[in-house]
Design a protein around this motif. Sequence first.
Motif, short mmCIF file in Angstrom:
data_model
loop_
_atom_site.label_atom_id
_atom_site.label_comp_id
_atom_site.label_asym_id
_atom_site.label_seq_id
_atom_site.Cartn_x
_atom_site.Cartn_y
_atom_site.Cartn_z
N ILE A 1 58.45 68.49 54.54
CA ILE A 1 57.85 69.82 54.40
C ILE A 1 57.21 69.98 53.03
N VAL A 2 57.91 69.53 51.99
CA VAL A 2 57.35 69.63 50.63
C VAL A 2 56.08 68.78 50.52
N PHE A 3 56.09 67.59 51.07
CA PHE A 3 54.92 66.72 51.06
C PHE A 3 53.76 67.37 51.81
N PHE A 4 54.04 67.94 52.98
CA PHE A 4 53.00 68.59 53.78
C PHE A 4 52.40 69.78 53.04
N VAL A 5 53.23 70.60 52.42
CA VAL A 5 52.74 71.75 51.67
C VAL A 5 51.91 71.29 50.48
N LEU A 6 52.34 70.25 49.80
CA LEU A 6 51.60 69.72 48.65
C LEU A 6 50.22 69.20 49.08
N ALA B 1 44.37 70.04 49.49
CA ALA B 1 43.18 70.14 50.34
C ALA B 1 42.49 71.48 50.17
N ILE B 2 43.26 72.56 50.15
CA ILE B 2 42.68 73.89 49.97
C ILE B 2 42.03 74.02 48.60
N THR B 3 42.68 73.50 47.58
CA THR B 3 42.12 73.54 46.23
C THR B 3 40.84 72.72 46.16
N LEU B 4 40.83 71.57 46.80
CA LEU B 4 39.65 70.71 46.81
C LEU B 4 38.47 71.43 47.46
N ILE B 5 38.70 72.05 48.58
CA ILE B 5 37.62 72.77 49.25
C ILE B 5 37.17 73.98 48.44
N TRP B 6 38.11 74.70 47.86
CA TRP B 6 37.79 75.92 47.12
C TRP B 6 37.01 75.65 45.84
N THR B 7 37.32 74.54 45.16
CA THR B 7 36.65 74.26 43.89
C THR B 7 35.33 73.53 44.04
#
Length: 100
Positions: free
Chosen positions: A10-15, A20-26
């Motif tokens: 779960i921790v790995f999946f959240v990380l 991925a979200i940060t990559l797309i957002w930036t």
Amino acid sequence: MKFLRTLIFIVFFVLVAWIAITLIWTNKEVVELNLLFATFELKLGEALLGFFALGMFTGILSMFLPWVKRANKARKLGKELRTKQKEVENLRKLPMQELD
């Protein structure tokens, strides 16, 4: 032990999702992707994430054949081991013959 494995997953999946979200957002710049059969306009982050996923899929797919070979070899060795164990048990049950 199962709880710890689940927690790590779960921790790995959240990380990975957060990265991925940060990559797309930036990376909001639009890039043009020219393939042999089509042209696409994507955000840079989406393109990077897509090719990362494609690379992971290719890596997993390339490891599938060695995994199947190893599993088949383990199954064959297990079957051979069971046969040998039965043979040893049968030999133990035979009466000892005295040599003259």
